[in-house]
Design an enzyme around this catalytic site. Sequence first.
Site, PDB file in Angstrom:
ATOM      1  N   HIS A 235      52.366  41.092  44.391  1.00  0.00           N
ATOM      2  CA  HIS A 235      51.102  41.193  43.209  1.00  0.00           C
ATOM      3  C   HIS A 235      51.875  42.455  42.043  1.00  0.00           C
ATOM      4  O   HIS A 235      52.137  43.442  42.218  1.00  0.00           O
ATOM      5  CB  HIS A 235      49.926  41.876  43.474  1.00  0.00           C
ATOM      6  CG  HIS A 235      48.973  41.771  42.208  1.00  0.00           C
ATOM      7  ND1 HIS A 235      48.512  40.655  41.698  1.00  0.00           N
ATOM      8  CD2 HIS A 235      48.420  42.783  41.660  1.00  0.00           C
ATOM      9  CE1 HIS A 235      47.779  41.092  40.778  1.00  0.00           C
ATOM     10  NE2 HIS A 235      47.583  42.361  40.706  1.00  0.00           N
ATOM     11  N   ASP A 237      51.658  43.897  38.588  1.00  0.00           N
ATOM     12  CA  ASP A 237      50.895  44.068  37.379  1.00  0.00           C
ATOM     13  C   ASP A 237      51.662  44.103  36.119  1.00  0.00           C
ATOM     14  O   ASP A 237      52.436  45.011  36.030  1.00  0.00           O
ATOM     15  CB  ASP A 237      49.983  45.531  37.540  1.00  0.00           C
ATOM     16  CG  ASP A 237      48.635  45.114  38.584  1.00  0.00           C
ATOM     17  OD1 ASP A 237      48.095  43.879  38.431  1.00  0.00           O
ATOM     18  OD2 ASP A 237      48.332  46.326  38.954  1.00  0.00           O
ATOM     19  N   ASP A 347      43.388  39.282  41.175  1.00  0.00           N
ATOM     20  CA  ASP A 347      42.780  40.958  40.853  1.00  0.00           C
ATOM     21  C   ASP A 347      42.035  40.815  39.755  1.00  0.00           C
ATOM     22  O   ASP A 347      42.491  42.087  38.813  1.00  0.00           O
ATOM     23  CB  ASP A 347      44.216  41.628  41.017  1.00  0.00           C
ATOM     24  CG  ASP A 347      43.926  43.223  40.970  1.00  0.00           C
ATOM     25  OD1 ASP A 347      42.915  43.582  41.239  1.00  0.00           O
ATOM     26  OD2 ASP A 347      44.730  43.862  40.434  1.00  0.00           O
ATOM     27  N   HIS A 551      44.935  41.827  33.002  1.00  0.00           N
ATOM     28  CA  HIS A 551      43.855  42.502  33.522  1.00  0.00           C
ATOM     29  C   HIS A 551      43.829  43.948  33.877  1.00  0.00           C
ATOM     30  O   HIS A 551      42.930  44.471  34.539  1.00  0.00           O
ATOM     31  CB  HIS A 551      43.342  41.729  34.859  1.00  0.00           C
ATOM     32  CG  HIS A 551      44.406  41.745  36.036  1.00  0.00           C
ATOM     33  ND1 HIS A 551      45.539  40.870  36.443  1.00  0.00           N
ATOM     34  CD2 HIS A 551      44.912  42.740  37.010  1.00  0.00           C
ATOM     35  CE1 HIS A 551      46.169  41.210  37.520  1.00  0.00           C
ATOM     36  NE2 HIS A 551      45.878  42.372  37.932  1.00  0.00           N
TER      37      HIS A 551
HETATM   38 ZN   LIG Z   1      46.537  43.742  39.458  1.00  0.00          ZN
END
Ligand SMILES: [Zn+2]
Length: 992
Positions: A235, A237, A347, A551
């Site tokens: 994951h 970001d 997420d 996000h």
């Molecule tokens: Zn995230």
Amino acid sequence: MQKHFEITRQRLQNFTGEIARHLYPQRAPVTLAFFATPDRISYSAARRGPYRPAAVNQQSGPLRFTYWFKVGVTIPQAWRRREVHLLWNSSAEACVWRAGQPVQGLTGSPASGGKPIRGEYILTRSAQGGERVTLHIEATGGFLNSPLHQAEIGLFDRAAWDLLWDFTVIAELARELPADSPRAGQALAAGNQIVNVCNLADRRTWPAARAIAAKFLAARNGDGQHNLSAIGHGHLDTAWLWPLAETKRKCYRTFSTAVAMMDLYPDYKFVGSAAQHFEWMKTEQPALYSKIKQRVRTGQFVPAGGSWIEPDCNIPSGESLIRQFLVGQRFFRNEFGRYCREFWNPDVFGYNGQLPQIMRGAGIEFFLTTKLSWNQLNKPASSTFQWEGIDGSRVLTHFPPMGYSSTTNVGTILESVKSFKDHERARESYLLFGHGDGGGGPTLEMLERLGRMQDMDGLPRITQRTPQEFFQRCAADLHDPIVWVGELYLELHRGTYTTQARTKRDNRRSEFLLHDVEFLATLAAHGPRRSRYPTAELVRLWKLVLLNQFHDILPGSSRPEVYADSAEHYREVLASGAKLREQALAQLLPAQGAGPRILAVNTLSASRTEVVEVAGQLSVVSAPALGYAIVDPKPTAAPPVSVTESKAGITLENEFVRAVIRRDGRLASLFDKRAGRETIQPGKIGNNLVIFDDQPNAWDAWDVDAFHLEKRSDVRAAKSVRVVERHPLRGSIAVEYDLSDVSTLKQTITLTAVSPRLDFANVVEWRERHKFLKVEFPVNIRSDHATYEIQFGHLNRPTHFNTSWDLARFEVSAQRWADVSEPGFGVALLNDCKYGYSVHGQMLRLSLLRAPVNPDAQADQGAHSFRYALLPHPGTLQEAGVIAEGYRFNVPLLLSATNSPVAEQSFFQVSDPAVVIDTVKKAEDSGAIIVRLYESHGAHGRVRLNCALPIKTVTRCNFLEEGEAQLAWRNGGVTLAVRPFQIVTLKLALRR
Ligand SMILES: [Zn+2]
């Protein structure tokens, strides 16, 4: 083996550590040189860097610098035909560069000096002996300011490695399976037997040990076993505790590692989401990108998700979310030859009720998230279910039980099956394994474990599968599915509707600016000059807007450098967008003699009558839907606004309402003359500014906890309240507050002659810490629910805390308005850039500003400007046109001087105000016009769309502007049946 099970388990654990010490029986030094730089520089710049000698355990320099190491390797002659690894531990993230390319990431230990997360790089599977290799290692001065702990090469013993993972799996089974289960006993016995026969100092004993392991591991599963699909993931970001520039490096570290591991493990599959990440690799790391593409072709590297980035799903507008897919899916199709069929958004802080329809319209059938397992009060009851949106669209949804960055330890695998909530109706679940948040992805040991667990008695069947393979199995297997209707509300992170208010304001402004540009440029393209539609620039600006909807950016949960980038992006979007809007207007209405007149351009679906100000003169103009009208400077006959002062306060009154502002700035009364109803609860005051103590238990920028409502202080009486405008068309009052000793708020309260809407424009200087500013309106309306606008629709939420599900929603997100109504009368509270509301009992609140300090110590400090408005209305919110008013409040009429001999003109109209034309743009792949409209009342209906342009044909298409179905264009329009909250995309082809 005697009956001393716990002691034996301990024995197995110790033996695991002993085997691990045999992985590198010999080591050899490397030569090291380095330099440090505060910048993120290219490899070619780094190669020429001012290297000086370095040594292991030498103290490194400043935090957040980049350290470039040149590593000289000479493989000993004696290691000929053997596998050799570089062993590295720099307490940070690093990337190995070889022959000018990023070839693998390295991740140090989270604790100084501990075992690295990924500390090995395979220099060669078979050395020649004596060869020299030069590597460059780009290490970020990441999370620890500590020295390089290890830099050497090791002779790798693959036999020890194989033994290690056989034994580890057995030892973990002995520990993790229920002690009274047959397989736990068998694992304990097998492990103990291995320790007995294996002498680590004598390799001749190892095959016997492995034979015992092989026999144990070969026991297969029964037919009723659960199926676990697994996929590698990291994951990543797009920004968070690091800026975008670092994410680009995280991308090549993570992706090069994934590609390198695919060479070693042919069944290894890795999923990468976010088109933006791939686009960065395409433009900045083309060699790596072509390796990725090659692995996409072999089916191992799986691009997924369909969206540009993994967006927040509370705050972006409906059109923005469609663009996330339109821009994202087009990228996936162009680059990888297919659309994604799953929305990958593990997420994110809540999922709005229109997402199922938005996904469906973008070619997506499946949805994956994990975040709702974080819910504070009510955990989701299902892992796999049908999610039904507010229009009735459904997507098959899966919550992987172990989240989005799992390990593959035996304990995790067992927990994954235990946490799956639908065993009575399904046998399929998903495991996303690999380090994540900042990328990284799976490690070698994760794959070694998985390789031994594929079909073994005591564990689920585990196979690596792509999201498509998994969801297809999931769909075929699931019977009698649970259906969840409406939004997927996250019972956490409710502060993200408010934190980093400027970013949210800029997002709203950008969305509407690009909306206006697209509409006007579309008209200009078919206007007298047939102007060029600014396709490339619009794509560029949209990509910036979409990127910042990531996000952790738009929700407000990132570090300050992320918001510096974001502010710069929005400056660019707003400046370039404004220029494009001006150009389009000028092209649409070119000068043709005649004296200058003022044009009021309405870019919205609803017509409007408003007071406008031209050169200091007020006048009333009525502009038609999606068109324009000439502003007539002659005085209007509208009944005037009266402004009267008394000891009690100031009264603003027009033909619709009468508002009384007290001398302390509060709203004593808002009387609706049409309904004969008072809006404010008797004895209470509206427009009451309140500061709540905002000390969440955790997640400072993210969370506001329910108890904040218990600790409040009303802002002091206004310092001054005075009339600033007494015009027959408009009355205004200026109110000044000290919010505290350090913060101030200046408010202008305005009522015009032509609207019941009472506007509050605010300029705030905000210097608080851990405070939450809200405005309250105790309304004289009783309802067990309030209605909130969401993307392309609205939904109801309770106004009470009866159950834990109701209580959990003490703070909720909305788009442009919230409304509380009884049959016959109600009131809406509109905003121009806010997203947090709470309605409890008869108290209607809008969340204005927060002041968290982590991860941005300066979050929301300084100047802010925002508006809100109170709109009382007879009838329902639908009858009263609250939805249209939400648009009007956000999008002013555009005033433009013209000497073109134009008359009033509307380019598009709908016959039913329930249907809103949200977007008009040029089609992506042709000169056709895309018109996106939606049913906004939540009712079935029929609507006629008329267009003043010479339309030849009309087709209905999906959000990707494909799958066209012919409709009948007759007499300048088309008639459509619409379902509640249905979003319809039409493609209009013009006669040339
Ligand atoms: Zn995230």
